[in-house]
Design a protein around this motif. Structure first.
Motif, PDB file in Angstrom:
ATOM      1  N   LEU C  76       0.022  -1.491  -7.895  1.00  0.00           N
ATOM      2  CA  LEU C  76       0.800  -2.277  -6.951  1.00  0.00           C
ATOM      3  C   LEU C  76       2.144  -1.631  -6.647  1.00  0.00           C
ATOM      4  O   LEU C  76       2.697  -0.903  -7.476  1.00  0.00           O
ATOM      5  CB  LEU C  76       1.040  -3.690  -7.503  1.00  0.00           C
ATOM      6  N   ALA C  77       2.645  -1.933  -5.474  1.00  0.00           N
ATOM      7  CA  ALA C  77       3.976  -1.477  -5.077  1.00  0.00           C
ATOM      8  C   ALA C  77       4.543  -2.487  -4.086  1.00  0.00           C
ATOM      9  O   ALA C  77       3.784  -3.178  -3.387  1.00  0.00           O
ATOM     10  CB  ALA C  77       3.908  -0.090  -4.431  1.00  0.00           C
ATOM     11  N   ALA C  78       5.872  -2.568  -4.056  1.00  0.00           N
ATOM     12  CA  ALA C  78       6.507  -3.508  -3.132  1.00  0.00           C
ATOM     13  C   ALA C  78       7.894  -3.015  -2.768  1.00  0.00           C
ATOM     14  O   ALA C  78       8.559  -2.345  -3.566  1.00  0.00           O
ATOM     15  CB  ALA C  78       6.604  -4.901  -3.762  1.00  0.00           C
ATOM     16  N   ALA C  79       8.304  -3.346  -1.562  1.00  0.00           N
ATOM     17  CA  ALA C  79       9.661  -3.043  -1.107  1.00  0.00           C
ATOM     18  C   ALA C  79      10.178  -4.256  -0.349  1.00  0.00           C
ATOM     19  O   ALA C  79       9.436  -4.882   0.419  1.00  0.00           O
ATOM     20  CB  ALA C  79       9.673  -1.817  -0.192  1.00  0.00           C
ATOM     21  N   HIS C  80      11.438  -4.592  -0.584  1.00  0.00           N
ATOM     22  CA  HIS C  80      12.055  -5.708   0.137  1.00  0.00           C
ATOM     23  C   HIS C  80      13.312  -5.195   0.804  1.00  0.00           C
ATOM     24  O   HIS C  80      14.065  -4.436   0.214  1.00  0.00           O
ATOM     25  CB  HIS C  80      12.394  -6.853  -0.828  1.00  0.00           C
ATOM     26  N   ASP C  89      11.491  -7.545  12.696  1.00  0.00           N
ATOM     27  CA  ASP C  89      11.781  -6.638  11.579  1.00  0.00           C
ATOM     28  C   ASP C  89      10.933  -7.009  10.368  1.00  0.00           C
ATOM     29  O   ASP C  89      10.705  -8.181  10.086  1.00  0.00           O
ATOM     30  CB  ASP C  89      13.261  -6.722  11.175  1.00  0.00           C
ATOM     31  N   VAL C  90      10.518  -5.992   9.642  1.00  0.00           N
ATOM     32  CA  VAL C  90       9.730  -6.207   8.433  1.00  0.00           C
ATOM     33  C   VAL C  90      10.681  -6.451   7.267  1.00  0.00           C
ATOM     34  O   VAL C  90      11.545  -5.617   6.980  1.00  0.00           O
ATOM     35  CB  VAL C  90       8.825  -4.997   8.153  1.00  0.00           C
ATOM     36  N   ALA C  91      10.534  -7.599   6.607  1.00  0.00           N
ATOM     37  CA  ALA C  91      11.414  -7.957   5.496  1.00  0.00           C
ATOM     38  C   ALA C  91      10.839  -7.529   4.160  1.00  0.00           C
ATOM     39  O   ALA C  91      11.586  -7.234   3.222  1.00  0.00           O
ATOM     40  CB  ALA C  91      11.653  -9.465   5.482  1.00  0.00           C
ATOM     41  N   VAL C  92       9.526  -7.520   4.035  1.00  0.00           N
ATOM     42  CA  VAL C  92       8.914  -7.206   2.750  1.00  0.00           C
ATOM     43  C   VAL C  92       7.561  -6.539   3.002  1.00  0.00           C
ATOM     44  O   VAL C  92       6.860  -6.874   3.971  1.00  0.00           O
ATOM     45  CB  VAL C  92       8.751  -8.488   1.893  1.00  0.00           C
ATOM     46  N   VAL C  93       7.248  -5.577   2.164  1.00  0.00           N
ATOM     47  CA  VAL C  93       5.934  -4.924   2.199  1.00  0.00           C
ATOM     48  C   VAL C  93       5.383  -4.928   0.780  1.00  0.00           C
ATOM     49  O   VAL C  93       6.088  -4.577  -0.173  1.00  0.00           O
ATOM     50  CB  VAL C  93       6.026  -3.464   2.701  1.00  0.00           C
ATOM     51  N   CYS C  94       4.125  -5.367   0.638  1.00  0.00           N
ATOM     52  CA  CYS C  94       3.433  -5.327  -0.647  1.00  0.00           C
ATOM     53  C   CYS C  94       2.158  -4.521  -0.461  1.00  0.00           C
ATOM     54  O   CYS C  94       1.494  -4.652   0.575  1.00  0.00           O
ATOM     55  CB  CYS C  94       3.038  -6.730  -1.115  1.00  0.00           C
ATOM     56  N   ALA C  95       1.795  -3.740  -1.459  1.00  0.00           N
ATOM     57  CA  ALA C  95       0.553  -2.968  -1.382  1.00  0.00           C
ATOM     58  C   ALA C  95      -0.156  -3.042  -2.716  1.00  0.00           C
ATOM     59  O   ALA C  95       0.475  -3.058  -3.774  1.00  0.00           O
ATOM     60  CB  ALA C  95       0.841  -1.510  -1.030  1.00  0.00           C
ATOM     61  N   ALA C  96      -1.486  -3.107  -2.641  1.00  0.00           N
ATOM     62  CA  ALA C  96      -2.304  -3.102  -3.858  1.00  0.00           C
ATOM     63  C   ALA C  96      -3.541  -2.264  -3.591  1.00  0.00           C
ATOM     64  O   ALA C  96      -4.162  -2.384  -2.532  1.00  0.00           O
ATOM     65  CB  ALA C  96      -2.710  -4.522  -4.240  1.00  0.00           C
ATOM     66  N   SER C  97      -3.886  -1.430  -4.549  1.00  0.00           N
ATOM     67  CA  SER C  97      -5.144  -0.693  -4.459  1.00  0.00           C
ATOM     68  C   SER C  97      -5.996  -1.040  -5.657  1.00  0.00           C
ATOM     69  O   SER C  97      -5.493  -1.413  -6.718  1.00  0.00           O
ATOM     70  CB  SER C  97      -4.894   0.812  -4.418  1.00  0.00           C
ATOM     71  N   ALA C  98      -7.305  -0.938  -5.469  1.00  0.00           N
ATOM     72  CA  ALA C  98      -8.260  -1.209  -6.556  1.00  0.00           C
ATOM     73  C   ALA C  98      -9.574  -0.550  -6.159  1.00  0.00           C
ATOM     74  O   ALA C  98      -9.778  -0.201  -4.995  1.00  0.00           O
ATOM     75  CB  ALA C  98      -8.442  -2.710  -6.750  1.00  0.00           C
ATOM     76  N   PRO C  99     -10.479  -0.385  -7.118  1.00  0.00           N
ATOM     77  CA  PRO C  99     -11.766   0.189  -6.739  1.00  0.00           C
ATOM     78  C   PRO C  99     -12.502  -0.652  -5.694  1.00  0.00           C
ATOM     79  O   PRO C  99     -13.134  -0.092  -4.805  1.00  0.00           O
ATOM     80  CB  PRO C  99     -12.530   0.230  -8.067  1.00  0.00           C
ATOM     81  N   HIS C 100     -12.406  -1.971  -5.796  1.00  0.00           N
ATOM     82  CA  HIS C 100     -13.124  -2.833  -4.856  1.00  0.00           C
ATOM     83  C   HIS C 100     -12.171  -3.801  -4.179  1.00  0.00           C
ATOM     84  O   HIS C 100     -11.118  -4.133  -4.703  1.00  0.00           O
ATOM     85  CB  HIS C 100     -14.242  -3.586  -5.581  1.00  0.00           C
ATOM     86  N   ARG C 101     -12.601  -4.288  -3.020  1.00  0.00           N
ATOM     87  CA  ARG C 101     -11.662  -5.041  -2.196  1.00  0.00           C
ATOM     88  C   ARG C 101     -11.285  -6.397  -2.766  1.00  0.00           C
ATOM     89  O   ARG C 101     -10.180  -6.877  -2.519  1.00  0.00           O
ATOM     90  CB  ARG C 101     -12.195  -5.182  -0.772  1.00  0.00           C
ATOM     91  N   GLY C 102     -12.177  -7.027  -3.536  1.00  0.00           N
ATOM     92  CA  GLY C 102     -11.837  -8.335  -4.084  1.00  0.00           C
ATOM     93  C   GLY C 102     -10.578  -8.276  -4.932  1.00  0.00           C
ATOM     94  O   GLY C 102      -9.665  -9.097  -4.780  1.00  0.00           O
ATOM     95  N   GLU C 103     -10.528  -7.288  -5.799  1.00  0.00           N
ATOM     96  CA  GLU C 103      -9.350  -7.140  -6.664  1.00  0.00           C
ATOM     97  C   GLU C 103      -8.113  -6.753  -5.855  1.00  0.00           C
ATOM     98  O   GLU C 103      -7.002  -7.164  -6.179  1.00  0.00           O
ATOM     99  CB  GLU C 103      -9.606  -6.052  -7.704  1.00  0.00           C
ATOM    100  N   ALA C 104      -8.299  -5.918  -4.848  1.00  0.00           N
ATOM    101  CA  ALA C 104      -7.144  -5.482  -4.057  1.00  0.00           C
ATOM    102  C   ALA C 104      -6.551  -6.655  -3.272  1.00  0.00           C
ATOM    103  O   ALA C 104      -5.326  -6.829  -3.226  1.00  0.00           O
ATOM    104  CB  ALA C 104      -7.542  -4.344  -3.110  1.00  0.00           C
ATOM    105  N   PHE C 105      -7.413  -7.478  -2.652  1.00  0.00           N
ATOM    106  CA  PHE C 105      -6.902  -8.659  -1.944  1.00  0.00           C
ATOM    107  C   PHE C 105      -6.208  -9.612  -2.922  1.00  0.00           C
ATOM    108  O   PHE C 105      -5.122 -10.117  -2.659  1.00  0.00           O
ATOM    109  CB  PHE C 105      -8.038  -9.393  -1.217  1.00  0.00           C
ATOM    110  N   HIS C 106      -6.852  -9.858  -4.060  1.00  0.00           N
ATOM    111  CA  HIS C 106      -6.279 -10.785  -5.044  1.00  0.00           C
ATOM    112  C   HIS C 106      -4.919 -10.282  -5.534  1.00  0.00           C
ATOM    113  O   HIS C 106      -3.949 -11.045  -5.621  1.00  0.00           O
ATOM    114  CB  HIS C 106      -7.263 -10.933  -6.207  1.00  0.00           C
ATOM    115  N   ALA C 107      -4.847  -8.994  -5.846  1.00  0.00           N
ATOM    116  CA  ALA C 107      -3.597  -8.445  -6.389  1.00  0.00           C
ATOM    117  C   ALA C 107      -2.484  -8.503  -5.350  1.00  0.00           C
ATOM    118  O   ALA C 107      -1.343  -8.866  -5.665  1.00  0.00           O
ATOM    119  CB  ALA C 107      -3.827  -7.006  -6.858  1.00  0.00           C
ATOM    120  N   CYS C 108      -2.803  -8.156  -4.098  1.00  0.00           N
ATOM    121  CA  CYS C 108      -1.759  -8.146  -3.063  1.00  0.00           C
ATOM    122  C   CYS C 108      -1.256  -9.562  -2.797  1.00  0.00           C
ATOM    123  O   CYS C 108      -0.048  -9.790  -2.675  1.00  0.00           O
ATOM    124  CB  CYS C 108      -2.309  -7.508  -1.785  1.00  0.00           C
TER     125      CYS C 108
END
Lengths: 155, 84, 155, 84
Positions: C76-80, C89-108
């Motif tokens: 995971l990574a995030a910037a505010h 304007d973009v106030a916050v960005v969050c990113a999550a990676s995972a092997p499969h999309r279920g975990e990536a959506f859940h984490a983000c």
């Protein structure tokens, strides 16, 4: 590009996201599906994607339209790449915007789920053990079903 | 009645062709009847019947859908877009 | 930037996403929170974000660390962003990676939810009716609670 | 014991200050006791008690947490990061 596309060159995540940006949308959720180095325990070196292009575009558009009806505040866009992809290449990008993040997450997740279920795109996975059509599992175990000359049976 | 039949991915490998124009018998009037007729012509597909879907003119079709002169019928093996 | 940051200039969504890309991750989900033109029915012209920076960074890092423990395959990574932001304007960005999309959506989704709940960042909303601290609802209705000279009470 | 107290956002407006160093009485030994003591000094905050959180040295604190010489105590009004 329209809000859906099938492309042969590298996808631009930002271009897909830009399709859904608008002043009323406080939340944008973007999904990138990227070729992994390992799939189901097999090393992957190359994925060849092919599409029934006219239907794939039509089906992606139908999915976007039906989700925008189901989630009226959401706007969606998607792009899928075809051709030869390597590890790390982005194969699909989905984007959804909505006033609030709950709808944007829900719309983006539903978009990729329905694309994977319904859009006529196939991939042939190439690894150290040969090549086979992903999802067409039996073929790689049955000697009398060839793969157009590419088939090296797995395991 | 003449229709175009498209074979994709693994179905193309089994059929040994990507596309053909066929003259269908008069009693073949639905997608389901056409599917049965094609499986007789390409027996390797018959064993895959459970995993195949059929499209008519670029949209998934019900087996009961009527077919018409000039239709494009596609055999859709299990799709595998995306990655994860 | 590390995997979490507080920034005064425009955020780069791609830079945050790049923090979580890796060969084993087939799915990346990115969330962008963007200043809307309307919030709770009020027109918005400007949002001023401020942070307790040292704690905001520490808390964002704690959230990333705990989610990576809860979802071991996720990164995971995030910037505010802080300072004066305008519509779009973009106030916050969050990113999550995972092997499969279920975990990536859940984490983000969990990442942005916990950031909004716990990271000490505040915003003062400016619109035609004046300015007030978002979430500090009563203040704009109570004449004896000023806003450092900015307060025009709402409704 | 001397500690630093930080006021943010709406709490800063109410307190009329962003930061101060204070000498706390000997019997104030926990975050909760300090919070009560600060609310006595800044009565406008008392009415907000239910919506305030307290941090000690850059992490949220429990009211029972001990405080020590040199601590940085922050009053955290309702946070509002992000947008949507």
């Amino acid at each position: 590009m329209s809000c859906v596309s099938i492309e042969r060159a590298a996808l631009s995540t930002e271009r897909v996201a830009a399709e859904v940006r608008r002043p009323g949308a406080g939340a944008i959720v973007v999904f990138e599906g990227t070729v992994r180095d390992v799939n189901d325990g097999r090393a992957v070196t190359l994925l060849e994607y092919e599409a029934y292009e006219a239907m794939a575009l039509a089906e992606m558009q139908r999915i976007v339209d039906e989700l925008e009806r189901e989630i009226p505040d959401a706007r969606l866009a998607a792009a899928h790449r075809i051709g030869a992809l390597h590890v790390g290449d982005v194969a699909v990008v989905c984007a959804a915007s909505a006033p609030h993040r709950g709808e944007a997450f829900h719309a983006c997740r539903a978009l990729i789920d329905r694309i994977k279920e319904r859009v006529p795109i196939w991939k042939r996975e190439h690894g150290p053990d040969g090549a086979y059509w992903v999802g067409w599992e039996d073929a790689r175990c049955t000697p009398d079903h060839g793969h157009g000359g590419h088939g090296h049976h797995h395991e | 009645m003449r229709v175009t039949v498209l074979y994709f991915a693994g179905a193309r490998d089994l059929a040994g062709r990507a596309e053909e124009r066929v003259d269908v018998p008069d009693d073949v009037r639905t997608v389901g009847a056409l599917a049965a007729w094609i499986e007789q012509r390409v027996p390797a597909l018959a064993g895959r019947g459970g995993s195949l879907r059929w499209a008519r003119n670029e949209a998934f079709a019900a087996m009961s859908d009527a077919i018409e002169e000039g239709d494009v019928i596609a055999i859709i093996p299990p799709v595998a877009g995306g990655c994860a």
